[in-house]
Design a protein around this motif. Structure first.
Motif, PDB file in Angstrom:
ATOM      1  N   UNK A   1      -8.142  -5.163   5.310  1.00 60.35           N
ATOM      2  CA  UNK A   1      -7.493  -3.988   4.749  1.00 60.35           C
ATOM      3  C   UNK A   1      -7.797  -2.697   5.455  1.00 60.35           C
ATOM      4  N   UNK A   2      -8.261  -2.735   6.693  1.00 62.28           N
ATOM      5  CA  UNK A   2      -8.691  -1.511   7.369  1.00 62.28           C
ATOM      6  C   UNK A   2      -7.542  -0.562   7.691  1.00 62.28           C
ATOM      7  N   UNK A   3      -6.299  -1.068   7.695  1.00 65.58           N
ATOM      8  CA  UNK A   3      -5.151  -0.212   7.999  1.00 65.58           C
ATOM      9  C   UNK A   3      -4.282   0.048   6.769  1.00 65.58           C
ATOM     10  N   UNK A   4      -4.809  -0.268   5.571  1.00 65.09           N
ATOM     11  CA  UNK A   4      -4.074   0.053   4.358  1.00 65.09           C
ATOM     12  C   UNK A   4      -3.927   1.577   4.237  1.00 65.09           C
ATOM     13  N   UNK A   5      -2.807   2.073   3.681  1.00 69.23           N
ATOM     14  CA  UNK A   5      -1.693   1.314   3.114  1.00 69.23           C
ATOM     15  C   UNK A   5      -0.594   0.989   4.106  1.00 69.23           C
ATOM     16  N   UNK A   6      -0.752   1.409   5.380  1.00 70.12           N
ATOM     17  CA  UNK A   6       0.287   1.146   6.374  1.00 70.12           C
ATOM     18  C   UNK A   6       0.479  -0.346   6.575  1.00 70.12           C
ATOM     19  N   UNK A   7      -0.625  -1.072   6.703  1.00 69.43           N
ATOM     20  CA  UNK A   7      -0.591  -2.520   6.889  1.00 69.43           C
ATOM     21  C   UNK A   7      -1.436  -3.181   5.811  1.00 69.43           C
ATOM     22  N   UNK A   8      -0.913  -4.262   5.250  1.00 72.55           N
ATOM     23  CA  UNK A   8      -1.598  -4.977   4.188  1.00 72.55           C
ATOM     24  C   UNK A   8      -1.990  -6.368   4.664  1.00 72.55           C
ATOM     25  N   UNK A   9      -3.050  -6.909   4.072  1.00 72.97           N
ATOM     26  CA  UNK A   9      -3.403  -8.302   4.335  1.00 72.97           C
ATOM     27  C   UNK A   9      -2.205  -9.169   3.944  1.00 72.97           C
ATOM     28  N   UNK A  10      -1.797 -10.032   4.857  1.00 69.18           N
ATOM     29  CA  UNK A  10      -0.617 -10.852   4.611  1.00 69.18           C
ATOM     30  C   UNK A  10       0.621 -10.358   5.332  1.00 69.18           C
TER      31      UNK A  10
END
Length: 251
Positions: free
Chosen positions: A43-52
């Motif tokens: 989750x280090x790039x949340x909210x831009x990128x999400x797990x999955x």
């Protein structure tokens, strides 16, 4: 079996093998020089990128280095057809500590930049990067509870804008020394500022990332599914696929 039919069988098998080899070579060329898929494991790039999330990464955006090839097997130094990243690009790179682990972060500092965090605010070359409060990012805990995380819209000097999370005000990574990015290197940060091992964090193995270690630029989310669901579990797709994220372009 006649001699003729034996030859036909042999010829058919040979053609099949030839087609398979050609397809594998084409896939290798595409993966090496054009587009490579990546999945998001943390989750280090949340909210831009999400797990999955599953991404297409363009391998040609910054030119090619040995890390553009599978397992970095081609032994040469530097890059050819090089193109420099800009601030705000989301980049896949090889972790400098081992030159083999793939990381994905946002480019914040270019060569020669001075980068510092003060009380959760980003400073570039002595100037505070503008940010404004955004709507909380809402998550559901494993126990079904709603968790709200404070979010901020940050805008870099070149106009690139994105949302960052600041779950713990004045955490260790919210206040740092001033970093001076060396020539030929880049300063990387995750959008989930309190939960990202990046160039700010001593011992993370990231530090300043050499230009040679850049693999490619993240361009588009082509598939997204709940982090607890495997992509091959198609019976769970109607409920767990995040349809609103599919084909999202990244900046």
């Amino acid at each position: 079996m006649s001699v003729s039919s034996e030859k036909e069988t042999s010829g058919g098998l040979g053609e099949t093998i030839k087609v398979v080899i050609q397809a594998l070579l084409l896939a290798l060329v595409v993966r090496t020089f054009l587009i490579q898929p990546f999945s998001i494991p943390s989750g280090s790039m949340m909210p831009t990128l999400l797990v999955g999330d599953y991404l297409f990464v363009s391998k040609f955006s910054y030119g090619f280095s040995r890390h553009s090839f599978p397992y970095s097997i081609v032994p040469f130094e530097g890059r050819f057809w090089a193109g420099a990243p800009r601030r705000g690009d989301i980049v896949v790179f090889k972790l400098p500590r081992d030159n083999s682990t793939d990381y994905i972060k946002r480019v914040i500092g270019l060569p020669g930049d001075r980068v510092q965090m003060k009380n959760g605010a980003l400073f570039l070359n002595g100037e505070e990067v503008p940010r404004e409060r955004a709507d909380d990012f809402v998550q559901t805990s494993p126990f079904g509870q709603e968790v709200r995380v404070p979010a901020w819209r940050e805008t870099l000097p070149n106009g690139v804008t994105y949302i960052t999370l600041d779950a713990s005000p004045n955490s260790l990574a919210d206040n740092t020394q001033e970093f001076v990015v060396p020539d030929g290197h880049y300063f990387m940060m995750g959008d989930n500022r309190d939960n990202s091992a990046d160039s700010r964090v001593a011992g993370s193995g990231v530090g300043y990332v050499p230009f040679e270690n850049l693999v490619g630029k993240a361009q588009m989310i082509f598939f997204s599914i709940d982090e607890d669901t495997r992509p091959w579990e198609v019976w769970r797709w109607p409920e767990d696929v995040r349809g609103e994220r599919i084909f999202d372009m990244l900046q």
